[in-house]
Design a protein around this motif. Structure first.
Motif, PDB file in Angstrom:
ATOM      1  N   LYS A 125       0.821  -1.209   0.000  1.00  0.00           N
ATOM      2  CA  LYS A 125       0.000   0.000   0.000  1.00  0.00           C
ATOM      3  C   LYS A 125       0.858   1.262   0.000  1.00  0.00           C
ATOM      4  N   VAL A 126       2.055   1.163   0.539  1.00  0.00           N
ATOM      5  CA  VAL A 126       2.973   2.302   0.566  1.00  0.00           C
ATOM      6  C   VAL A 126       3.893   2.289  -0.656  1.00  0.00           C
ATOM      7  N   LEU A 127       4.426   1.114  -0.989  1.00  0.00           N
ATOM      8  CA  LEU A 127       5.445   1.014  -2.043  1.00  0.00           C
ATOM      9  C   LEU A 127       4.849   0.956  -3.438  1.00  0.00           C
ATOM     10  N   LYS A 128       3.597   0.516  -3.547  1.00  0.00           N
ATOM     11  CA  LYS A 128       2.867   0.489  -4.822  1.00  0.00           C
ATOM     12  C   LYS A 128       3.614  -0.239  -5.943  1.00  0.00           C
ATOM     13  N   PRO A 129       3.996  -1.493  -5.708  1.00  0.00           N
ATOM     14  CA  PRO A 129       4.618  -2.271  -6.784  1.00  0.00           C
ATOM     15  C   PRO A 129       3.572  -2.704  -7.796  1.00  0.00           C
ATOM     16  N   LYS A 130       4.032  -3.111  -8.962  1.00  0.00           N
ATOM     17  CA  LYS A 130       3.120  -3.674  -9.954  1.00  0.00           C
ATOM     18  C   LYS A 130       2.888  -5.163  -9.722  1.00  0.00           C
ATOM     19  N   LYS A 131       3.862  -5.809  -9.058  1.00  0.00           N
ATOM     20  CA  LYS A 131       3.807  -7.265  -8.914  1.00  0.00           C
ATOM     21  C   LYS A 131       4.313  -7.674  -7.535  1.00  0.00           C
ATOM     22  N   LEU A 132       3.800  -8.791  -7.054  1.00  0.00           N
ATOM     23  CA  LEU A 132       4.289  -9.397  -5.822  1.00  0.00           C
ATOM     24  C   LEU A 132       4.616 -10.857  -6.124  1.00  0.00           C
ATOM     25  N   HIS A 133       5.856 -11.242  -5.836  1.00  0.00           N
ATOM     26  CA  HIS A 133       6.265 -12.635  -6.009  1.00  0.00           C
ATOM     27  C   HIS A 133       5.971 -13.383  -4.715  1.00  0.00           C
ATOM     28  N   ILE A 134       5.171 -14.440  -4.823  1.00  0.00           N
ATOM     29  CA  ILE A 134       4.845 -15.269  -3.669  1.00  0.00           C
ATOM     30  C   ILE A 134       5.557 -16.611  -3.827  1.00  0.00           C
ATOM     31  N   MET A 135       6.448 -16.908  -2.898  1.00  0.00           N
ATOM     32  CA  MET A 135       7.273 -18.103  -2.987  1.00  0.00           C
ATOM     33  C   MET A 135       6.544 -19.311  -2.408  1.00  0.00           C
ATOM     34  N   ALA A 136       6.862 -20.464  -2.959  1.00  0.00           N
ATOM     35  CA  ALA A 136       6.144 -21.686  -2.606  1.00  0.00           C
ATOM     36  C   ALA A 136       6.678 -22.353  -1.353  1.00  0.00           C
ATOM     37  N   GLY A 137       8.008 -22.399  -1.210  1.00  0.00           N
ATOM     38  CA  GLY A 137       8.624 -23.079  -0.091  1.00  0.00           C
ATOM     39  C   GLY A 137       9.268 -24.393  -0.494  1.00  0.00           C
ATOM     40  N   ILE A 138      10.094 -24.898   0.392  1.00  0.00           N
ATOM     41  CA  ILE A 138      10.715 -26.202   0.203  1.00  0.00           C
ATOM     42  C   ILE A 138       9.773 -27.255   0.768  1.00  0.00           C
ATOM     43  N   ALA A 139       9.199 -28.028  -0.121  1.00  0.00           N
ATOM     44  CA  ALA A 139       8.187 -29.010   0.284  1.00  0.00           C
ATOM     45  C   ALA A 139       8.037 -30.064  -0.791  1.00  0.00           C
ATOM     46  N   ASP A 140       7.784 -31.304  -0.379  1.00  0.00           N
ATOM     47  CA  ASP A 140       7.474 -32.352  -1.336  1.00  0.00           C
ATOM     48  C   ASP A 140       6.162 -32.030  -2.039  1.00  0.00           C
ATOM     49  N   VAL A 141       6.054 -32.466  -3.280  1.00  0.00           N
ATOM     50  CA  VAL A 141       4.817 -32.283  -4.032  1.00  0.00           C
ATOM     51  C   VAL A 141       3.885 -33.436  -3.675  1.00  0.00           C
ATOM     52  N   THR A 142       2.917 -33.157  -2.829  1.00  0.00           N
ATOM     53  CA  THR A 142       1.921 -34.141  -2.404  1.00  0.00           C
ATOM     54  C   THR A 142       0.538 -33.551  -2.632  1.00  0.00           C
ATOM     55  N   SER A 143      -0.474 -34.350  -2.443  1.00  0.00           N
ATOM     56  CA  SER A 143      -1.838 -33.822  -2.588  1.00  0.00           C
ATOM     57  C   SER A 143      -2.092 -32.727  -1.559  1.00  0.00           C
ATOM     58  N   LYS A 144      -1.549 -32.865  -0.347  1.00  0.00           N
ATOM     59  CA  LYS A 144      -1.765 -31.871   0.701  1.00  0.00           C
ATOM     60  C   LYS A 144      -1.085 -30.551   0.362  1.00  0.00           C
ATOM     61  N   THR A 145       0.198 -30.597  -0.022  1.00  0.00           N
ATOM     62  CA  THR A 145       0.898 -29.353  -0.320  1.00  0.00           C
ATOM     63  C   THR A 145       0.345 -28.696  -1.586  1.00  0.00           C
ATOM     64  N   THR A 146      -0.106 -29.505  -2.529  1.00  0.00           N
ATOM     65  CA  THR A 146      -0.676 -28.951  -3.757  1.00  0.00           C
ATOM     66  C   THR A 146      -1.975 -28.220  -3.469  1.00  0.00           C
ATOM     67  N   VAL A 147      -2.854 -28.838  -2.713  1.00  0.00           N
ATOM     68  CA  VAL A 147      -4.123 -28.193  -2.364  1.00  0.00           C
ATOM     69  C   VAL A 147      -3.869 -26.921  -1.568  1.00  0.00           C
ATOM     70  N   ARG A 148      -2.956 -27.003  -0.621  1.00  0.00           N
ATOM     71  CA  ARG A 148      -2.647 -25.825   0.198  1.00  0.00           C
ATOM     72  C   ARG A 148      -2.116 -24.692  -0.676  1.00  0.00           C
ATOM     73  N   TYR A 149      -1.216 -25.021  -1.605  1.00  0.00           N
ATOM     74  CA  TYR A 149      -0.661 -24.006  -2.492  1.00  0.00           C
ATOM     75  C   TYR A 149      -1.750 -23.362  -3.336  1.00  0.00           C
ATOM     76  N   VAL A 150      -2.571 -24.167  -3.953  1.00  0.00           N
ATOM     77  CA  VAL A 150      -3.633 -23.643  -4.820  1.00  0.00           C
ATOM     78  C   VAL A 150      -4.565 -22.723  -4.037  1.00  0.00           C
ATOM     79  N   GLU A 151      -4.983 -23.153  -2.884  1.00  0.00           N
ATOM     80  CA  GLU A 151      -5.922 -22.349  -2.097  1.00  0.00           C
ATOM     81  C   GLU A 151      -5.271 -21.071  -1.582  1.00  0.00           C
ATOM     82  N   ASN A 152      -4.029 -21.162  -1.149  1.00  0.00           N
ATOM     83  CA  ASN A 152      -3.349 -19.968  -0.640  1.00  0.00           C
ATOM     84  C   ASN A 152      -3.102 -18.945  -1.744  1.00  0.00           C
ATOM     85  N   ILE A 153      -2.619 -19.392  -2.894  1.00  0.00           N
ATOM     86  CA  ILE A 153      -2.346 -18.447  -3.980  1.00  0.00           C
ATOM     87  C   ILE A 153      -3.647 -17.845  -4.506  1.00  0.00           C
TER      88      ILE A 153
END
Length: 250
Positions: free
Chosen positions: A90-118
């Motif tokens: 709100k102060v810096l007014k960027p055009k884009k925000l990069h949201i990092m995923a994290g170090i995690a195995d690709v499982t059904s749980k982490t995939t669902v969590r990623y999709v819902e969070n993003i």
């Protein structure tokens, strides 16, 4: 206007962070980006950028202790991190925000969590006209990083199903993951998913034009594709930053 932005987390680090804006302004950059601004108050960052006459194009959401939170954090923890990013945005007014995923195995749980969070973050940031970008990161640099191929990014974006999410195409990472840079760049652009571009040499992550990639050709391809965004120089200078800026003329 210059088509390049300086990444102030990695370049001009001969001086303190808040002084890097003026250092970048002495060269043909029209904007800056940085990774994590949270050690500073947003107002002092904004003032440094304004005094240097530079726009802020992108920064990253808080990474936690796991190189990102999107695939790992509960909705409550993730939303708290994005709320902090939004307070800065709100102060810096960027055009884009990069949201990092994290170090995690690709499982059904982490995939669902990623999709819902993003998806949640995309909705919140769309209200501020800020694009969410997600980045495949190679496993040589960050072993075990959740998002590590373009195919995975396409698949995830399809399931996120929100127009405010695109791909950060980092030449350094995509070269090591896939190669075939021109084809991959055209592919991402043709899908309407090219949200941001970053460059560094491969394999040492120094100045563009000093490694195995013909960065001048990549810049030409971006121009021919009609890419209207900035190209971020996210690299580790081989020596003093100003001495290695010949790549701006490639």
């Amino acid at each position: 206007m210059s088509r390049f932005s300086a990444n102030l987390s990695l370049t001009f680090n001969e001086v303190d962070f808040l002084d890097r804006f003026q250092a970048a302004a002495r060269h043909p950059f029209s904007a800056v980006e940085f990774q994590f601004p949270y050690a500073f108050e947003p107002q002092e960052i904004r003032q440094s950028a304004a005094e240097a006459g530079l726009a802020i194009d992108l920064f990253n959401a808080p990474p936690g202790d796991t190189f990102g939170l999107a695939a790992l954090a509960s909705p409550e923890e993730f939303q708290e991190s994005i709320a902090q990013a939004i307070n800065y945005a709100k102060v810096l007014k960027p055009k884009k925000l990069h949201i990092m995923a994290g170090i995690a195995d690709v499982t059904s749980k982490t995939t669902v969590r990623y999709v819902e969070n993003i998806r949640w973050a995309a909705r919140q940031l769309q209200k501020l006209d800020i694009l969410v970008v997600i980045e495949p990161i190679n496993h040589y640099s960050v072993p075990g990083y959740f998002l590590h191929t373009l195919e995975q990014a396409y698949w995830l974006i399809e399931r996120i199903d929100h127009p405010n999410v695109k791909i950060l195409f980092d030449v350094f990472h995509i070269q090591q993951i896939h190669g075939n840079l021109t084809r991959r760049l055209r592919e991402v652009h043709g899908a309407g998913l090219l949200g941001h571009v970053q460059v560094a040499s491969t394999p040492d992550r120094h100045e563009p034009g000093t490694g195995e990639v013909n960065d001048a050709y990549i810049f030409q391809q971006l121009e021919e594709l009609g890419y209207e965004g900035l190209i971020g120089g996210e690299y580790l200078p081989a020596s003093e930053t100003s001495a290695g800026l010949g790549w701006l003329n490639l």
